[in-house]
Design an enzyme around this catalytic site. Structure first.
Site, short mmCIF file in Angstrom:
data_model
loop_
_atom_site.label_atom_id
_atom_site.label_comp_id
_atom_site.label_asym_id
_atom_site.label_seq_id
_atom_site.Cartn_x
_atom_site.Cartn_y
_atom_site.Cartn_z
N ALA A 54 0.86 -1.17 0.00
CA ALA A 54 0.00 0.00 0.00
C ALA A 54 0.90 1.23 0.00
O ALA A 54 2.05 1.18 0.45
CB ALA A 54 -0.88 -0.02 1.23
N GLY A 113 0.59 -5.05 0.81
CA GLY A 113 -0.60 -5.11 -0.04
C GLY A 113 -0.33 -5.73 -1.41
O GLY A 113 -1.23 -6.26 -2.05
N GLU A 162 4.62 -5.10 7.03
CA GLU A 162 3.85 -4.05 7.72
C GLU A 162 4.32 -3.86 9.17
O GLU A 162 4.24 -2.77 9.72
CB GLU A 162 2.35 -4.39 7.72
CG GLU A 162 1.68 -4.30 6.36
CD GLU A 162 1.72 -5.59 5.55
OE1 GLU A 162 2.54 -6.47 5.86
OE2 GLU A 162 0.93 -5.71 4.60
#
Ligand code: CAA
Length: 258
Positions: free
Chosen positions: A65, A109, A132
């Site tokens: 992301a 992502g 993450e």
């Protein structure tokens, strides 16, 4: 429709969708996810498309992301927008088969997007990860859920807790990807697989997708019953008659999706 962050080509009944934000290693920002979910919905509706290939660049399928876009958002912002929820659910609802062709980084992502696809063909340069944890957050679109179902708890914990990257060979051993090919052959291999799928009866390929996905969501007993009834139901199609007759007559089947 004109897109800015993806490139769509339709050839031989296969829609090839390329993520195209090279300046950010194809990081998934809101525009890209909106465009991608719209393009996939379009391909799903388009009678000229029977299979879809999703890919990135040589260096990155997608590096996650978009951290710049997310960094200043508050809990209320992301909760209120249900960040990534609508787009990723829309991609999950596509009924035609989607192959992810992954070269280079598929992180956060990016790894999760590849896992929403139906199977992954990886270049030997591919690197998968859920980093993450290094950003003080956790995966948000399937990295703790789909990855665990695909590669098991121990490896999923390792990936999500340490943030380490997994190379293509390990990803194949772990069952995350279906095949690994030399980087130079990635697209030809993925397109050949897509064209092979495109030759089949679309009623049958969509049913395969529903049935295999069902295995994640229900008990074995219910899943087996779903599969058996789906198998029975396909005897109502002309394509079943054609497929079996073609085998007996030693010729190629001509499926008509009926
Ligand atoms: N978001 C925004 N920009 C990104 C990005 C990301 N996820 N990943 C890379 N970029 C940008 C970099 O900021 C850089 O831009 P500038 O040139 O303007 O600085 C450009 O892409 C090239 O990246 P690098 O210079 O870092 O390239 P590298 O080859 O040195 O490293 C990399 C490559 C290891 C992939 C590194 O870029 C990296 O670690 N990226 C972030 C990976 C990550 O943490 N992903 C998870 C995101 S959070 C998430 O995905 C949440 C979720 O589950 C939904």
């Amino acid at each position: 429709m004109a897109y800015e962050t993806i490139i769509v080509d339709i050839e031989d009944e296969v829609a090839l969708i390329r993520l195209n934000r090279p300046e950010a290693l194809n990081a998934l920002n809101a525009q890209l996810l909106d465009e991608l979910s719209a393009a996939l919905a379009d391909a799903d509706r388009n009678d000229k498309v029977r299979c879809i290939v999703l890919t990135g660049s040589e260096k990155a399928f997608a590096a996650g992301a978009d951290i710049k876009e997310m960094s200043t958002k508050s809990y209320v912002d992301v909760y209120d927008a249900d960040l990534f929820g609508a787009q990723i659910d829309a991609i999950g609802r596509v009924r035609k088969p989607i192959i992810a062709a992954v070269s280079g980084y598929a992180l956060g992502g990016g790894c999760e997007l590849a896992m929403v696809c139906d199977f992954i063909i990886a270049a030997d340069t591919a690197k998968f990860g859920q980093p993450e944890i290094n950003l003080g957050v956790v995966a948000g679109i399937g990295g703790t859920q789909r990855l665990t179902r695909l590669i098991g708890k121990s490896k999923a914990m390792d990936m999500n807790l340490t943030g380490r990257f997994m190379d293509a060979a390990e990803a194949e051993r772990a069952g995350l990807v279906s095949r690994v090919v030399p980087a130079a052959k990635l697209m030809s291999e993925a397109m050949a697989a897509a064209r092979k799928i495109a030759e089949k009866s679309q009623i049958a390929t969509k049913t395969v997708k529903e049935a295999v996905n069902r295995s994640y969501e229900t008990t074995l007993r219910e899943g087996l019953l779903f599969e058996r009834r789906a198998f029975h139901a396909l005897f109502a199609t002309e394509d079943q008659k054609e497929g079996m007759a073609a085998f007996l007559e030693k010729r190629e089947a001509q499926f008509r999706d009926r």
